[in-house]
Design an enzyme around this catalytic site. Structure first.
Site, PDB file in Angstrom:
ATOM      1  N   SER A  44       2.076  -7.932   7.265  1.00 41.19           N
ATOM      2  CA  SER A  44       3.108  -7.557   6.364  1.00 41.19           C
ATOM      3  C   SER A  44       3.866  -6.159   7.081  1.00 41.19           C
ATOM      4  O   SER A  44       5.176  -6.084   7.045  1.00 41.19           O
ATOM      5  CB  SER A  44       2.516  -6.776   4.977  1.00 41.19           C
ATOM      6  OG  SER A  44       1.737  -7.778   4.258  1.00 41.19           O
ATOM      7  N   ASN A 227       2.956   3.196   7.108  1.00 41.74           N
ATOM      8  CA  ASN A 227       3.739   2.076   7.366  1.00 41.74           C
ATOM      9  C   ASN A 227       4.883   2.240   6.612  1.00 41.74           C
ATOM     10  O   ASN A 227       5.364   3.388   5.859  1.00 41.74           O
ATOM     11  CB  ASN A 227       2.908   0.905   6.966  1.00 41.74           C
ATOM     12  CG  ASN A 227       2.599   0.607   5.594  1.00 41.74           C
ATOM     13  OD1 ASN A 227       2.145   1.818   4.959  1.00 41.74           O
ATOM     14  ND2 ASN A 227       2.733  -0.475   5.145  1.00 41.74           N
ATOM     15  N   CYS A 229       5.655   1.214   3.656  1.00 42.12           N
ATOM     16  CA  CYS A 229       5.556   1.633   2.222  1.00 42.12           C
ATOM     17  C   CYS A 229       4.587   2.528   2.028  1.00 42.12           C
ATOM     18  O   CYS A 229       4.190   2.560   0.625  1.00 42.12           O
ATOM     19  CB  CYS A 229       5.226   0.316   1.294  1.00 42.12           C
ATOM     20  SG  CYS A 229       6.634  -1.024   1.518  1.00 42.12           S
ATOM     21  N   THR A 230       4.066   3.118   2.790  1.00 37.63           N
ATOM     22  CA  THR A 230       2.926   4.309   2.815  1.00 37.63           C
ATOM     23  C   THR A 230       1.753   3.691   2.150  1.00 37.63           C
ATOM     24  O   THR A 230       0.928   4.702   1.903  1.00 37.63           O
ATOM     25  CB  THR A 230       3.616   5.358   2.156  1.00 37.63           C
ATOM     26  OG1 THR A 230       3.731   5.087   0.745  1.00 37.63           O
ATOM     27  CG2 THR A 230       4.871   6.073   2.882  1.00 37.63           C
ATOM     28  N   GLU A 231       1.280   2.417   2.142  1.00 32.71           N
ATOM     29  CA  GLU A 231      -0.140   2.381   1.786  1.00 32.71           C
ATOM     30  C   GLU A 231      -1.145   2.082   2.823  1.00 32.71           C
ATOM     31  O   GLU A 231      -2.313   1.938   2.456  1.00 32.71           O
ATOM     32  CB  GLU A 231      -0.009   1.022   0.918  1.00 32.71           C
ATOM     33  CG  GLU A 231      -0.125  -0.428   1.741  1.00 32.71           C
ATOM     34  CD  GLU A 231       1.555  -0.668   1.851  1.00 32.71           C
ATOM     35  OE1 GLU A 231       1.787  -2.054   2.165  1.00 32.71           O
ATOM     36  OE2 GLU A 231       2.367   0.069   2.053  1.00 32.71           O
TER      37      GLU A 231
END
Length: 464
Positions: A44, A227, A229-231
Site C-alpha cells: 500500500s 506514511n 495516511c499516517t497509520e
C-alpha cells in the site's frame, strides 16, 4: 495470487478466496489491483528518507515516481535536506531550501498516477526545528506565489514531545556554532501550525517521540516519518525504504446475536495474517531499497473497517462510553489473535531477520509499551486504559518460544476504497453524512446510510 508460493497451494487459495468473498476481510487496494499480474506490486505505502545532496534528492523523487507508477502511496521525510540560505560547499553558493524540491515532488505526484487507477499520493514530513518550517506550513495555502505551493501533496509536521531542545540549541547559537538560525517562541510556532491546519487541513500533526518509544524496531533504526495516511511508523534510512502491507477486518461481519463472534474473528485474523505475510515474498518491488527493508523486517498492518456499522448493529451511540468499551473489547481481540497468528507463523516459517533485540524479543508487547511511554513522557500526560480481559500469558509464552514472523502487525488504514467495495463505513470513522456522492477516477458513487433507511422503513417514513 497470494497462495502462489504455498506448499498446499490449492487449499490455501480456496481458504483465501472464501475469506475475501465473504467480505469478512478485504486486502488493500493495491493487492486487489495487481494480484495475478506480471508485476504484482501488492503493498500500500512506502516510507523514505530524502538525503541532503542533489543526486540523493532527485534519486528519491525518481523512487517516488517508480513506486507511484505501481500504485504505491508515499511518505517522505525531508528533514535532512538543508534549509534556505544554507551554504553549499561544492559551489560556494547558497541552498534554495526544501520548498522548490517539494514543488517538484508535488508535480511528480500529478504526473505519475497509481497505475492509471487512482491519483498519485505523496505526503511530505518535516520536523519543527527545520529552518524552513514556516514556509512548509504554508505549502497548501491558496494565496501567495504558486511556485512555492504544493496543492496536490499532503504535508505533516513530525513533532517531538519537547518541541525542540531549546537550551541546547540556544547555547550552540549563542556560541556561534550554529551560523544559520532563527529564534521563534514555541508557542508562536504552535499557533501558526494550528492556524494553517484550520485554514488548509495541512500540515497534519504527527508525534515523533511516541512513535519511536513504542516502535518494536528501535534497536535497528529510527522512525523519521509516517506514511501517506499516517497509520504506519517504520524505520527508514538510505538503504531502506519502508513498506506497509495492509488489509482490514470487516468488523460488522463478525457481529452475531448482539455480540462479537470470537471464533469467527479468530479464524478471519489467522488467515488474514498469513495472506499479509505472503504479500512480502511475492511482491514486485520497484526499487531495491524497498525489498531490502520489507524482507528484513516483514512489517504488516492488519486493520479494521466498519466500526460505525458494528455500533449500529449493536444499537450503541458512537459518542458513548459503551462505544469506548466496545472499541477496547474488539481491538484487544484483534490484537490478541493477530500477535498469536504471527507467532504461529514464526514457528512454521521462522522469525523475521532483525527480530533479535526487538521489543518482541524483550517480551514487551504494545500494551506494555504504553507504560514505557508514560514513564518517558510523564504519567500526567497519558490517560489510557491498559486493562486486559484476555489471557495474554498464553500469547506471551508463544512469542517467547517461537518469536514473531512480523516486526509490526497492526495498523488501522483509512480503507476508503475497500470500505466502498464491502459496503461499510471506512475504518473507525463515524458516519460522514447520511447521503453523499463520492468521486474518483472510476466515476461518481452515491453513498447512503442503510441503517437510517432501515429505521425509517420501520417508522413508515421511507418510500420508493
Amino acid at each position: 495470487g497470494l497462495a502462489v508460493e504455498e506448499e498446499n497451494r490449492e487449499e490455501r487459495a480456496i481458504e483465501f478466496y472464501k475469506l475475501l468473498s465473504s467480505f469478512d476481510y478485504m486486502s488493500s487496494t493495491p493487492t486487489l489491483f495487481n494480484s495475478g499480474t506480471k508485476r504484482p506490486q501488492l503493498s500500500s505505502c512506502y516510507l523514505t528518507t530524502v538525503p541532503d545532496d542533489l543526486s540523493g534528492i532527485y534519486g528519491a523523487i525518481r523512487d517516488n515516481a517508480l513506486l507511484s507508477k505501481w500504485a504505491g502511496g508515499l511518505g517522505n521525510d525531508w528533514t535532512n535536506v538543508r534549509a534556505l540560505g544554507s551554504k553549499i560547499k561544492g559551489t560556494n553558493g547558497k541552498s534554495q531550501g526544501i520548498v522548490p524540491f517539494l514543488k517538484v515532488s508535488n508535480d511528480t505526484a500529478v504526473a505519475v498516477n497509481q497505475g492509471g487507477k487512482r491519483k498519485g499520493a505523496f505526503c511530505a514530513y518535516l520536523e519543527c526545528w527545520h529552518l524552513d518550517v514556516e514556509e512548509f506550513l504554508e505549502l497548501r495555502k491558496n494565496t501567495g506565489d504558486d511556485r512555492r505551493r504544493t496543492h496536490d501533496m499532503n504535508t505533516a509536521n513530525w513533532i517531538p514531545d519537547l518541541f525542540m531542545k531549546r537550551v541546547e540549541y540556544e547555547k550552540l547559537a549563542a556560541s556561534g556554532e550554529i551560523k544559520l538560525f532563527k529564534k521563534i517562541k514555541a508557542e508562536d510556532l504552535w499557533r501558526k501550525i494550528l492556524t494553517m491546519l484550520f485554514e488548509t487541513g495541512h500540515p497534519w500533526i504527527t508525534f515523533k517521540d511516541p512513535c519511536n518509544i513504542r516502535s518494536p524496531q528501535g534497536h535497528v533504526g529510527t522512525v523519521h516519518s509516517s506514511n501517506l495516511c499516517t497509520e504506519i511508523t517504520l524505520n527508514t534510512n538510505k538503504d531502506e525504504i519502508a513498506v506497509c502491507n495492509l488489509g482490514s477486518i470487516n468488523l460488522p461481519q463478525h457481529i452475531q446475536d448482539g455480540k462479537i463472534n470470537v471464533e469467527q474473528l479468530k479464524s478471519s485474523v489467522k488467515t488474514a495474517i498469513r495472506m499479509l505475510d505472503n504479500v512480502i515474498d511475492i511482491n514486485y518491488y520497484p526499487v531495491p531499497q524497498a525489498e531490502n527493508s520489507n524482507k528484513k523486517h516483514r512489517p504488516i498492518g492488519l486493520g479494521m473497517m466498519g466500526f460505525q456499522d458494528a455500533l449500529y448493529k449493536l444499537n450503541i451511540p458512537y459518542n458513548s462510553e459503551d462505544a469506548v468499551n466496545f472499541a477496547d473489547e474488539s481491538m484487544e481481540l484483534i490484537s490478541y489473535f493477530a500477535i498469536q497468528a504471527s507467532a504461529e507463523l514464526a514457528e512454521e516459517r521462522g522469525t523475521y531477520e532483525s527480530y533479535a533485540g526487538s521489543l518482541w524479543d524483550q517480551g514487551i508487547f504494545p500494551l506494555d509499551s504504553i507504560k514505557i511511554l508514560a514513564e518517558e513522557r510523564g504519567a500526567d500526560f497519558i490517560d489510557q486504559n491498559t486493562d486486559a480481559k484476555l489471557d495474554w500469558k498464553k500469547v506471551r509464552d508463544q512469542v517467547k518460544k517461537h518469536g514473531m514472523r512480523n516486526s509490526n502487525v497492526m495498523a488501522i488504514a483509512p480503507t476508503a476504497t475497500i470500505a466502498n467495495i464491502t459496503g461499510v463505513s471506512p475504518c473507525i470513522e463515524p458516519t460522514y453524512q447520511n447521503l453523499y456522492v463520492k468521486s474518483n477516477l472510476s466515476g461518481e458513487f452515491t453513498v447512503i446510510n442503510p441503517y437510517l433507511v432501515e429505521e425509517l422503513k420501520k417508522e413508515q417514513l421511507w418510500d420508493d
